[in-house]
Design an enzyme around this catalytic site. Structure first.
Site, PDB file in Angstrom:
ATOM      1  N   HIS D  15       0.833  -1.199   0.000  1.00  0.00           N
ATOM      2  CA  HIS D  15       0.000   0.000   0.000  1.00  0.00           C
ATOM      3  C   HIS D  15       0.868   1.250   0.000  1.00  0.00           C
ATOM      4  O   HIS D  15       2.100   1.183   0.038  1.00  0.00           O
ATOM      5  CB  HIS D  15      -1.005  -0.002   1.166  1.00  0.00           C
ATOM      6  CG  HIS D  15      -0.461   0.401   2.489  1.00  0.00           C
ATOM      7  ND1 HIS D  15      -1.237   0.978   3.468  1.00  0.00           N
ATOM      8  CD2 HIS D  15       0.783   0.310   3.006  1.00  0.00           C
ATOM      9  CE1 HIS D  15      -0.494   1.204   4.528  1.00  0.00           C
ATOM     10  NE2 HIS D  15       0.725   0.830   4.286  1.00  0.00           N
ATOM     11  N   CYS D  34       5.732   6.618   4.291  1.00  0.00           N
ATOM     12  CA  CYS D  34       4.554   5.808   3.925  1.00  0.00           C
ATOM     13  C   CYS D  34       3.978   6.254   2.584  1.00  0.00           C
ATOM     14  O   CYS D  34       3.096   5.596   2.036  1.00  0.00           O
ATOM     15  CB  CYS D  34       3.472   5.901   5.003  1.00  0.00           C
ATOM     16  SG  CYS D  34       4.006   5.258   6.592  1.00  0.00           S
ATOM     17  N   HIS D  40       5.061   0.326  -0.313  1.00  0.00           N
ATOM     18  CA  HIS D  40       5.762  -0.566   0.605  1.00  0.00           C
ATOM     19  C   HIS D  40       4.695  -1.586   1.027  1.00  0.00           C
ATOM     20  O   HIS D  40       3.629  -1.634   0.400  1.00  0.00           O
ATOM     21  CB  HIS D  40       6.343   0.216   1.796  1.00  0.00           C
ATOM     22  CG  HIS D  40       5.310   0.882   2.643  1.00  0.00           C
ATOM     23  ND1 HIS D  40       4.645   2.021   2.247  1.00  0.00           N
ATOM     24  CD2 HIS D  40       4.793   0.558   3.842  1.00  0.00           C
ATOM     25  CE1 HIS D  40       3.777   2.368   3.189  1.00  0.00           C
ATOM     26  NE2 HIS D  40       3.847   1.490   4.160  1.00  0.00           N
ATOM     27  N   HIS D  42       3.074  -4.813   4.070  1.00  0.00           N
ATOM     28  CA  HIS D  42       2.979  -5.349   5.427  1.00  0.00           C
ATOM     29  C   HIS D  42       2.423  -6.774   5.421  1.00  0.00           C
ATOM     30  O   HIS D  42       1.694  -7.152   4.509  1.00  0.00           O
ATOM     31  CB  HIS D  42       2.009  -4.493   6.278  1.00  0.00           C
ATOM     32  CG  HIS D  42       2.437  -3.080   6.468  1.00  0.00           C
ATOM     33  ND1 HIS D  42       3.494  -2.728   7.259  1.00  0.00           N
ATOM     34  CD2 HIS D  42       1.957  -1.919   5.942  1.00  0.00           C
ATOM     35  CE1 HIS D  42       3.637  -1.400   7.240  1.00  0.00           C
ATOM     36  NE2 HIS D  42       2.726  -0.881   6.450  1.00  0.00           N
ATOM     37  N   ASP D  80      -5.344 -10.604   0.141  1.00  0.00           N
ATOM     38  CA  ASP D  80      -4.006 -11.201   0.226  1.00  0.00           C
ATOM     39  C   ASP D  80      -3.239 -11.057  -1.092  1.00  0.00           C
ATOM     40  O   ASP D  80      -3.773 -11.304  -2.173  1.00  0.00           O
ATOM     41  CB  ASP D  80      -4.134 -12.691   0.580  1.00  0.00           C
ATOM     42  CG  ASP D  80      -2.783 -13.296   0.896  1.00  0.00           C
ATOM     43  OD1 ASP D  80      -1.951 -12.629   1.537  1.00  0.00           O
ATOM     44  OD2 ASP D  80      -2.556 -14.458   0.490  1.00  0.00           O
ATOM     45  N   HIS D  81      -1.952 -10.663  -0.960  1.00  0.00           N
ATOM     46  CA  HIS D  81      -1.059 -10.486  -2.116  1.00  0.00           C
ATOM     47  C   HIS D  81      -1.602  -9.433  -3.097  1.00  0.00           C
ATOM     48  O   HIS D  81      -1.344  -9.508  -4.289  1.00  0.00           O
ATOM     49  CB  HIS D  81      -0.792 -11.817  -2.834  1.00  0.00           C
ATOM     50  CG  HIS D  81       0.240 -12.663  -2.134  1.00  0.00           C
ATOM     51  ND1 HIS D  81      -0.032 -13.337  -0.973  1.00  0.00           N
ATOM     52  CD2 HIS D  81       1.559 -12.909  -2.400  1.00  0.00           C
ATOM     53  CE1 HIS D  81       1.068 -13.984  -0.577  1.00  0.00           C
ATOM     54  NE2 HIS D  81       2.037 -13.733  -1.414  1.00  0.00           N
ATOM     55  N   GLU D 125      -0.956  -3.836  11.711  1.00  0.00           N
ATOM     56  CA  GLU D 125      -0.219  -3.438  10.510  1.00  0.00           C
ATOM     57  C   GLU D 125       1.242  -3.855  10.652  1.00  0.00           C
ATOM     58  O   GLU D 125       1.888  -4.273   9.695  1.00  0.00           O
ATOM     59  CB  GLU D 125      -0.322  -1.926  10.328  1.00  0.00           C
ATOM     60  CG  GLU D 125       0.176  -1.450   8.994  1.00  0.00           C
ATOM     61  CD  GLU D 125      -0.110   0.028   8.794  1.00  0.00           C
ATOM     62  OE1 GLU D 125      -1.087   0.349   8.084  1.00  0.00           O
ATOM     63  OE2 GLU D 125       0.626   0.873   9.340  1.00  0.00           O
TER      64      GLU D 125
END
Lengths: 137, 137, 137, 137, 137, 137
Positions: D15, D34, D40, D42, D80-81, D125
Site C-alpha cells: 500500500h 509511507c 511498501h 505489510h 491477500d497479495h 499493521e
C-alpha cells in the site's frame, strides 16, 4: 466512526516493592522476594491505546509517528534503564507495583493527548503478569 | 482508580466435541474431525483478568502470588493432563467447546475471588482460536 | 551459496506416554501424569527446515508452496485431530514422546524431499518444551 | 451467557498512504516514507471477534469453521497479495490507513454475520502498530 | 570462549517475484500470486547473529549498540518502506525472494563486521516463512 | 539417533554493566545507560538445549521433568529476583553482560548434566537482544 489505535513500546528498569513506613518483616511477608533490598528488574512492554474518530483528511485517529514520539519522550526516555524507586520522582513515596506504574504512565500521556481522545495503557511486567488502566470514569 | 490485573496460565488436555444424545452421523456433520472418538487435544493458554480499585496499602488490585496460586489450584491442577470429557465432572453432560470450558473456569474462579472484584477469562484453544467470558451482566 | 528455508505448521493431537510391556506402577513412576490412561493433548507447532543451494532460475531453495503442501499431506492431514497412540500406525509400539514424534515426521518428509537437500524438524509440544531432529549423520 | 469468540487470520499486501487531491509536498509532509510512490507493504494480522449467546445445542457462539471460511472468503481472498491502492475497489478514493482497512474489513464481515451477534475487528499493521474497530454504536 | 550474539530488527517493504526474461505465463505458473504486477508486501523481521570470542575487557562479543546502529544504517534505512524491485539496486536483476534478500543483507553487513567474527542472518518474510544464511564456507 | 531437547525458563533480575577498575567516565563511555549506578533490570528468558541419543526404554533424551527441576534449582532459584552484581557470587568481579551470564548458567548446568549429553544455552536479555553459548569445543 470511532477506532482505537494501539502502539507498543518497551523499557527496562529495576525496582523493589516495599513501603518505607513498614518494618522489614512486614515488607517481606507482603512483598516476598519482590522486596529484595538490592532490587530486581523487568523488561516492561507497554501498549498505549487511543480511541477517537477518524480524521477524514488523513484517515488517522492520531498520527502513529506523533504517538510513537510522544511515548518515547514521556515514557521511554523517562523510565528506560532507570531504578524506579531511586531515579523516578513519582515513586519516591509510591510503591512501584505494575498497577501504580501504569497509573503514572497514564497520567504523563493524558497530559499530552488531545482531550477528545480516550486513553488506555496496558503494561506487561512479565509475559505472564500485566495490567490495564483507562483512567477514572 | 480502577485497574485490571491479568495473569497468564497454561494447561493441556484431551477432549472430543460431541453430544451423547445425537447420532454419530449428526455429530460428524456438526463437529467434523473434532468428533474423533479417540479424542484429540490442545495446549490451552488462559488469561485471568481481575478488575477493581488499587489497595492503597499495597499498591495491588489483588496480590499476583495469590491470584497465581488460586489459578493453580482451581484450574491447572483440575484440568492439566486430563481428558475433559472423561475426567472432569462439569463436562459429563456438557460439550467441552472453548466457550463452555471458559464458562466452567470462570465459575470456579468466581467462587474464590472477592465479590467487589470483576472477573473475565480468556481461553486460547489454539494460537488462532480463543474465547472471552466475563459472566452474566 | 547454501541457504536454509524454514516453514511453520500446526497440528493438535491427543497422546499418552506409556509402555505396554511395563506395569501400571512403573509407567506412573516414569511418565507421571503424562500416563493418564484417558489421554491428554497438545497443540504441536512444527518448523521444517530445508537446506541447499539457491536455484539460480527461481531464487528458491525449494518452492514454499511445494513445501507447504508437502507438510500438509505428510504431517497435518496425517496427525491433526488424531489420538497418536490409537490412530497412527507408527506409534502402535513406539512411545509418542516429542523426540519420537519428531523422528516419525522427519522420516515421512525425508522420503519426499530431494536427496541433495538437508532436512531438520523442530517440534514444539508446548511453548516451553520442544525438540530438534536432523537425521543420523 | 454471552461469550466472545476470536479467530486470527493473516494476509499480506502492498500500500501507499496519500491523497490524490493533495500536492506531492503535502503528501510527504503528512505521510512521510509511507508515501513512497512505489509502495511498501505489510503482513497484516487480523483478529475477528464475535460476541453473542452460546447455542445450547452445539455449545458454540458461532462455528469456528464457519467463521474461518467467512474470513477466508471476505478478507483473505480479497486482500491477500494485493496492492490495496490499485487492486481493491474500496480504496480507490479512500486512504488505506490501518484505521480505514479495519473499517472496510468490518463492513465486509458485518454483511455476512447474523445480526444478533456483535462484531469487532483488530488489525495489526506491524507487531507494534494495530487498530480496533467495533462499528458505530 | 565463543559466544553468539543475536539482534532483532524490522523493516517493511513491497516486492514482486518475477523474472524479466520470462513470459507473463511462465512467471505466473512459477510464482503464482507473488507475481502480482502491482506488488504485495511484508513486515520483514531480521535476526543478525555474530559469533566470536568474548572481549575480556568489556564482556562483549560485539557492543549491541554498535551492532544495532550498523543494522539500522545498512539494512533498515536501506530497505524500510521501499519497493525492493524498483528502489533497491541489488534487485534490479535479482529476484527478491527471501533467500536472495537474506544474501543481500548478509553481504552488506559482512563488509562492515570485523573479519574474525562469523555472521549469520535469519529473515522472516512472514511468521510462517523464514530463511537463514551464513555465507559460503 | 541424536535429538536435541529444549526447555524454556524465566527469571528476572537487576544488573549494571561496569568495571570497578575503570573510572566513571570510561564506564559511561563504554556502557552508556547500562552503567546506571542505581541499576536497571530485565526479564531474562532462557532456553536450555540438551543433545544426545534417545533412550530406547523411555523415548526420552532426558526426562523433561528432571531438566525442568534442574533449571529451577541451578538457575531460577539462584538468579530470580536478584541483583546480579550484588547478590550473585560469580559476578563479584565479572561484568554481568548477557554473554557472561550465559557462561555462568552453562557452567552451573554442565556440572549437573551427564557428560555424554551436549549442552547449549540461549539467553534473551530483551526480546531483541539474545546470546547463545555451547561451551568450548
Amino acid at each position: 466512526m470511532k477506532v482505537t489505535v494501539h502502539r507498543k513500546a518497551h523499557f527496562n528498569a529495576a525496582h523493589r516493592l516495599y513501603r518505607k513506613d513498614w518494618s522489614d518483616e512486614k515488607n517481606t511477608v507482603v512483598f516476598g522476594k519482590c522486596n529484595n533490598p538490592n532490587y530486581h528488574g523487568h523488561n516492561y512492554e507497554l501498549i498505549v491505546s487511543v480511541t477517537g474518530p477518524i480524521d477524514s483528511e488523513t484517515g488517522f485517529v492520531i498520527d502513529m509517528k506523533v504517538l510513537k514520539d510522544l511515548i518515547y519522550e514521556e515514557v521511554e526516555e523517562y523510565l528506560d534503564h532507570k531504578n524506579l524507586n531511586e531515579d523516578v520522582a513519582e515513586f519516591k513515596d509510591l510503591n512501584p507495583t505494575a498497577e501504580n506504574i501504569a497509573g503514572v504512565i497514564w497520567n504523563r500521556l493524558r497530559a499530552k493527548i488531545q482531550q477528545h481522545l480516550q486513553l488506555e495503557v496496558t503494561l506487561y511486567e512479565t509475559p505472564r503478569n500485566f495490567v490495564t488502566y483507562a483512567g477514572e470514569e
